[in-house]
Motif scaffolding. Sequence first.
Motif, PDB file in Angstrom:
ATOM      1  N   ASP A 163       1.468   4.619 -12.270  1.00 10.48           N
ATOM      2  CA  ASP A 163       1.059   3.471 -13.081  1.00 10.48           C
ATOM      3  C   ASP A 163      -0.309   2.968 -12.629  1.00 10.48           C
ATOM      4  N   PRO A 164      -1.261   2.794 -13.548  1.00  6.76           N
ATOM      5  CA  PRO A 164      -2.589   2.312 -13.145  1.00  6.76           C
ATOM      6  C   PRO A 164      -2.581   0.885 -12.613  1.00  6.76           C
ATOM      7  N   ASN A 165      -1.481   0.147 -12.808  1.00  2.84           N
ATOM      8  CA  ASN A 165      -1.403  -1.229 -12.303  1.00  2.84           C
ATOM      9  C   ASN A 165      -0.829  -1.309 -10.893  1.00  2.84           C
ATOM     10  N   LEU A 166      -0.497  -0.161 -10.291  1.00  2.00           N
ATOM     11  CA  LEU A 166       0.160  -0.178  -8.982  1.00  2.00           C
ATOM     12  C   LEU A 166      -0.696  -0.885  -7.934  1.00  2.00           C
ATOM     13  N   VAL A 167      -1.966  -0.533  -7.849  1.00  4.72           N
ATOM     14  CA  VAL A 167      -2.841  -1.122  -6.824  1.00  4.72           C
ATOM     15  C   VAL A 167      -2.929  -2.627  -7.005  1.00  4.72           C
ATOM     16  N   ARG A 168      -3.078  -3.070  -8.236  1.00  5.70           N
ATOM     17  CA  ARG A 168      -3.157  -4.511  -8.492  1.00  5.70           C
ATOM     18  C   ARG A 168      -1.905  -5.216  -8.029  1.00  5.70           C
ATOM     19  N   ILE A 169      -0.728  -4.647  -8.323  1.00  2.00           N
ATOM     20  CA  ILE A 169       0.541  -5.275  -7.941  1.00  2.00           C
ATOM     21  C   ILE A 169       0.641  -5.388  -6.427  1.00  2.00           C
ATOM     22  N   VAL A 170       0.321  -4.290  -5.718  1.00  2.00           N
ATOM     23  CA  VAL A 170       0.426  -4.297  -4.255  1.00  2.00           C
ATOM     24  C   VAL A 170      -0.540  -5.305  -3.650  1.00  2.00           C
ATOM     25  N   ARG A 171      -1.806  -5.298  -4.107  1.00  2.00           N
ATOM     26  CA  ARG A 171      -2.790  -6.228  -3.556  1.00  2.00           C
ATOM     27  C   ARG A 171      -2.373  -7.678  -3.807  1.00  2.00           C
ATOM     28  N   THR A 172      -1.875  -7.950  -5.001  1.00  2.00           N
ATOM     29  CA  THR A 172      -1.457  -9.321  -5.333  1.00  2.00           C
ATOM     30  C   THR A 172      -0.329  -9.790  -4.426  1.00  2.00           C
ATOM     31  N   GLU A 173       0.656  -8.929  -4.195  1.00  2.00           N
ATOM     32  CA  GLU A 173       1.806  -9.333  -3.376  1.00  2.00           C
ATOM     33  C   GLU A 173       1.440  -9.474  -1.907  1.00  2.00           C
ATOM     34  N   LEU A 174       0.553  -8.630  -1.410  1.00  2.00           N
ATOM     35  CA  LEU A 174       0.107  -8.777  -0.019  1.00  2.00           C
ATOM     36  C   LEU A 174      -0.632 -10.090   0.170  1.00  2.00           C
ATOM     37  N   GLU A 175      -1.498 -10.443  -0.788  1.00  2.00           N
ATOM     38  CA  GLU A 175      -2.229 -11.710  -0.693  1.00  2.00           C
ATOM     39  C   GLU A 175      -1.291 -12.899  -0.840  1.00  2.00           C
ATOM     40  N   ARG A 176      -0.309 -12.781  -1.725  1.00  2.00           N
ATOM     41  CA  ARG A 176       0.607 -13.903  -1.955  1.00  2.00           C
ATOM     42  C   ARG A 176       1.495 -14.183  -0.754  1.00  2.00           C
ATOM     43  N   THR A 177       1.968 -13.137  -0.097  1.00  2.00           N
ATOM     44  CA  THR A 177       2.941 -13.304   0.986  1.00  2.00           C
ATOM     45  C   THR A 177       2.313 -13.357   2.367  1.00  2.00           C
TER      46      THR A 177
ATOM     47  N   SER B 297      -5.351   6.864  -2.767  1.00  2.00           N
ATOM     48  CA  SER B 297      -6.633   6.735  -2.056  1.00  2.00           C
ATOM     49  C   SER B 297      -7.045   5.276  -1.924  1.00  2.00           C
ATOM     50  N   ILE B 298      -6.899   4.508  -3.001  1.00  2.00           N
ATOM     51  CA  ILE B 298      -7.291   3.099  -2.959  1.00  2.00           C
ATOM     52  C   ILE B 298      -6.366   2.315  -2.037  1.00  2.00           C
ATOM     53  N   LEU B 299      -5.070   2.589  -2.092  1.00  2.00           N
ATOM     54  CA  LEU B 299      -4.130   1.894  -1.209  1.00  2.00           C
ATOM     55  C   LEU B 299      -4.434   2.195   0.259  1.00  2.00           C
ATOM     56  N   ALA B 300      -4.790   3.452   0.547  1.00  2.00           N
ATOM     57  CA  ALA B 300      -5.145   3.806   1.928  1.00  2.00           C
ATOM     58  C   ALA B 300      -6.387   3.048   2.381  1.00  2.00           C
ATOM     59  N   GLU B 301      -7.343   2.854   1.468  1.00  2.00           N
ATOM     60  CA  GLU B 301      -8.538   2.074   1.810  1.00  2.00           C
ATOM     61  C   GLU B 301      -8.200   0.616   2.103  1.00  2.00           C
ATOM     62  N   LEU B 302      -7.091   0.130   1.533  1.00  2.00           N
ATOM     63  CA  LEU B 302      -6.628  -1.238   1.814  1.00  2.00           C
ATOM     64  C   LEU B 302      -5.831  -1.312   3.115  1.00  2.00           C
ATOM     65  N   ASP B 303      -5.705  -0.180   3.823  1.00  2.00           N
ATOM     66  CA  ASP B 303      -4.950  -0.063   5.078  1.00  2.00           C
ATOM     67  C   ASP B 303      -3.456   0.022   4.871  1.00  2.00           C
ATOM     68  N   VAL B 304      -3.004   0.261   3.627  1.00  2.00           N
ATOM     69  CA  VAL B 304      -1.592   0.545   3.385  1.00  2.00           C
ATOM     70  C   VAL B 304      -1.329   1.973   3.851  1.00  2.00           C
ATOM     71  N   LYS B 305      -0.196   2.187   4.539  1.00  2.00           N
ATOM     72  CA  LYS B 305       0.149   3.513   5.044  1.00  2.00           C
ATOM     73  C   LYS B 305       0.818   4.325   3.934  1.00  2.00           C
ATOM     74  N   ILE B 306       0.430   5.583   3.851  1.00  2.00           N
ATOM     75  CA  ILE B 306       0.947   6.457   2.791  1.00  2.00           C
ATOM     76  C   ILE B 306       1.937   7.444   3.403  1.00  2.00           C
ATOM     77  N   THR B 307       3.118   7.545   2.775  1.00  2.00           N
ATOM     78  CA  THR B 307       4.178   8.455   3.207  1.00  2.00           C
ATOM     79  C   THR B 307       4.491   9.400   2.063  1.00  2.00           C
ATOM     80  N   LEU B 308       4.712  10.682   2.390  1.00  2.00           N
ATOM     81  CA  LEU B 308       5.055  11.673   1.381  1.00  2.00           C
ATOM     82  C   LEU B 308       6.474  12.167   1.633  1.00  2.00           C
ATOM     83  N   ALA B 309       7.303  12.104   0.598  1.00  2.00           N
ATOM     84  CA  ALA B 309       8.663  12.630   0.663  1.00  2.00           C
ATOM     85  C   ALA B 309       8.632  14.087   0.216  1.00  2.00           C
ATOM     86  N   VAL B 310       9.140  14.997   1.074  1.00  2.00           N
ATOM     87  CA  VAL B 310       9.067  16.425   0.784  1.00  2.00           C
ATOM     88  C   VAL B 310      10.451  17.040   0.903  1.00  2.00           C
TER      89      VAL B 310
END
Length: 631
Positions: free
Chosen positions: A466-480, A508-521
Amino acid sequence: MPEPGDTPGLDDIARRWVARLGEVDGVSLSTETLEPALLAVAREARAEAQTARDAAARRFADLYAAIPIGVVLGNPDGTIHDVNPAFGELLHHTRADLVGRPLTELAATPNDARVLAAALDEALLPARRPRQERLTLTHGRDGTLRTRVTIATLTAEDSGLPHPVLLIEDIHELDLLSEQLRRQNIQDPLTGLPNSYHFDNKLDTALAASSGGRIALVYLDIDGFRVINDGLGPGAGDELLRQVACKLEGNFTACPQYDAVVARLSGDGFAVLLHGRQDGEPDTATVVDLVEEAMRDLAEPVYVDETGVGINVSVGIVVTEGPGRSREDLQRAAELTLHRAKENGKAQWMLFEQELHDRDRRRFGIGAGIGGGLENGQFGVDYEPTVTLDEHERIAVVNAQLRWDHPEHGVLRPRDFFALADATGMTPALGETLLAQSIADAASWQREFGNAPDLCVRLPSRLAIDPNLVRIVRTELERTGLPATKLRICVDSADLTDPRGEVLENLSILAELDVKITLAVAGAADIELIHQHRLPVGFVIVSGTLVDALAEEGESAQGAHRHFAMLVKRARELGILRIGVDGVHDTEHARKLAELGAVAGRGKLFGEEVDAAGIRSMLAESAARMESSRP
């Protein structure tokens, strides 16, 4: 002097009034004075009445001549007295041809003549209202004309007898329009087949038949019709629909022992109703044979603009006893059976099975209620701890997942509703609820305990792209106020190759925000996606059959052992040192996984999901143990 029986003249009337007035007390005028005065008044009144009568006659004559409706004036004996000009233009008969002929001779058929005669007899009865009939009349040029005839009467001034009057309107075009509308109401304009409205009526009739008996309902959908329509154009799509209609009708209506109705329901959906004649009822084997024959015929390429197109269909079949079944239940059964055929790979038929039908109804009912569940606050978040596979067994990560407290079905997990949410478009709303609640809970644990474990949110596929994912994550981190480094976003390896979304850019954008990325394999091959797409992945979670096989003994376990070791080696070559597992069964299973390089795991060994309060209790106990262990 007037003869006996003559109508009195004005002079006689004036004399009688003079005589009567002479007998009235108070009248002092002489007869010679009154008679001329009264006679003058009477003559003036008669002149005014005659003027009014003449004016009314002129108005009637003008209306009679100018009205666009055909008018036939009849005689009391039922013959034609006169016709107006509009009648001549309407039916191409001259006045001379008609005057004196019986009114009933206007009718084109014996039946219309009988109807007209009955209407004329009724109109001549006392106090009868005008009557309308649809009649076919003779036409001087075209043979016949369909008309609406109003039958009424006029009272003649001279004789006081009722005269019949016919008012005639041309309804030929109206009848044609009515027939066209009727066809549109029951017929699909593209294919010529009955439409859904007509098919519903036919199905109702079959179910209500006094003889009852078995019926078969077949629903068909063209597989990939959108590809054909978008690739070759809507004109090609229409031609294919006509071809499908022709072939279906030929296949099913040619079966002599059944009455068949083939209809186009909507879009690329068709339906077939089969019910028996006197020599038999539809049985499952025969219906399946008919369906398979139709599928073979449809698969033969149809050429549209020199492109050969093979048509595959998915089919749902219901064969049942008619009595006791409603149309709605039967149609729902056929539709759900069709959906099951599509879900199982398309281009195949499936038979109705009550157990599967009940399961699908429950499942689709759950999917339909997601929006209401969100609005009514029925969704919450549960957490599953991921524990280190060492002697400390420390909670390293808390994994968030949605929980639905369904009022009818109890507690539902993501596997019960996320696939349905994808189908109904509700996944983004569910994902936003999951992120908002879990990030808020993690922020409160961080404030209370200072060094609470990371929060890991495994995204459903639809939200990951979803193209809105980054916006949602950034908004919730700032809010909380939760630090971005305390949040891990987990995506499935399959999401990386989804052509619909922007998952790589999101990560890539979430990683630039310092969010950790995990891959399920699921295996070592998925690890190569990290190298292929240069993903900023810091953690890997392994789940599925590979992890389960390591809990067993024998050759399968040995193969899984080699595979897991290869996966760990490749991950470390890519700089990923933290490898977790999902599905730890017991202590021995945990030991094997740790020996192979897994650093943390979750599963039965470490307990089931708990709510936010349960995680807080765990963290409080852990903090108390650490405090008590200090010197």
